[in-house]
Design a protein around this motif. Structure first.
Motif, PDB file in Angstrom:
ATOM      1  N   LYS A 281       0.824  -1.209   0.000  1.00  0.00           N
ATOM      2  CA  LYS A 281       0.000   0.000   0.000  1.00  0.00           C
ATOM      3  C   LYS A 281       0.859   1.260   0.000  1.00  0.00           C
ATOM      4  O   LYS A 281       0.522   2.239  -0.649  1.00  0.00           O
ATOM      5  N   LYS A 282       1.975   1.250   0.736  1.00  0.00           N
ATOM      6  CA  LYS A 282       2.800   2.460   0.777  1.00  0.00           C
ATOM      7  C   LYS A 282       4.296   2.231   0.594  1.00  0.00           C
ATOM      8  O   LYS A 282       5.015   3.140   0.214  1.00  0.00           O
ATOM      9  N   LEU A 283       4.792   1.020   0.804  1.00  0.00           N
ATOM     10  CA  LEU A 283       6.221   0.741   0.696  1.00  0.00           C
ATOM     11  C   LEU A 283       6.716   0.862  -0.740  1.00  0.00           C
ATOM     12  O   LEU A 283       6.065   0.430  -1.675  1.00  0.00           O
ATOM     13  N   GLU A 284       7.869   1.479  -0.913  1.00  0.00           N
ATOM     14  CA  GLU A 284       8.564   1.567  -2.192  1.00  0.00           C
ATOM     15  C   GLU A 284       9.837   0.736  -2.085  1.00  0.00           C
ATOM     16  O   GLU A 284      10.374   0.569  -0.992  1.00  0.00           O
ATOM     17  N   GLN A 285      10.337   0.253  -3.233  1.00  0.00           N
ATOM     18  CA  GLN A 285      11.540  -0.565  -3.219  1.00  0.00           C
ATOM     19  C   GLN A 285      12.443  -0.244  -4.400  1.00  0.00           C
ATOM     20  O   GLN A 285      11.982   0.219  -5.436  1.00  0.00           O
ATOM     21  N   ILE A 286      13.723  -0.527  -4.208  1.00  0.00           N
ATOM     22  CA  ILE A 286      14.695  -0.619  -5.298  1.00  0.00           C
ATOM     23  C   ILE A 286      15.238  -2.040  -5.244  1.00  0.00           C
ATOM     24  O   ILE A 286      15.703  -2.489  -4.196  1.00  0.00           O
TER      25      ILE A 286
END
Length: 137
Positions: A52-57
């Motif tokens: 829902k809100k986590l971003e990743q590389i």
């Protein structure tokens, strides 16, 4: 769907290569968690969820794998095969990691601490969530 791949600046000489990554400079968010996957058995597909809100590389620092991204309207497969490339995965994006080489090590930088409530693990729920949050992606 916009796919963002980062190319990180290698620093090398006759001793080898080094990549340094810094939050808000090379990584577009504050890094709150780092983890990695390795020894993934042949044929295994990881992920099968959205956040829902986590971003990743995602960076495949050794070997290679493929990432299937799905924003609820469009799907893309992105290969990760170079240790100096990182794939940005936004929140509200279904992801599946697959086709791992035998020696693959997939490193993940995450914008949030682990929170089970941030996961969407059912694809139909993901589609409903996207409908309720049309500005996702």
């Amino acid at each position: 769907m916009r796919v963002i791949k980062y190319v990180f600046q290698p620093h090398g000489d006759d001793r080898g290569q080094l990549i340094a990554l810094e939050e808000f400079k090379d990584i577009p968010f504050k890094i709150k968690r780092v983890y990695y996957m390795y020894d993934t058995a042949e044929g295994v597909v990881r992920g099968h969820h959205a956040h829902k809100k986590l971003e990743q590389i995602l960076v495949c620092i050794h070997g290679g794998c493929k990432i299937r991204l799905d924003n609820g309207k469009e799907k893309k497969v992105v290969p990760l095969e170079k240790p100096y490339e990182g794939l940005y995965v936004a929140n509200n994006m279904w992801r599946e990691m697959f086709d791992f080489s035998e020696d693959a090590v997939l490193l993940v930088f995450a914008s949030e601490l682990y929170d089970e409530n941030d996961y969407i693990r059912d694809y139909d729920e993901f589609i409903e969530f996207i409908k309720e949050h049309p500005n996702a992606d």
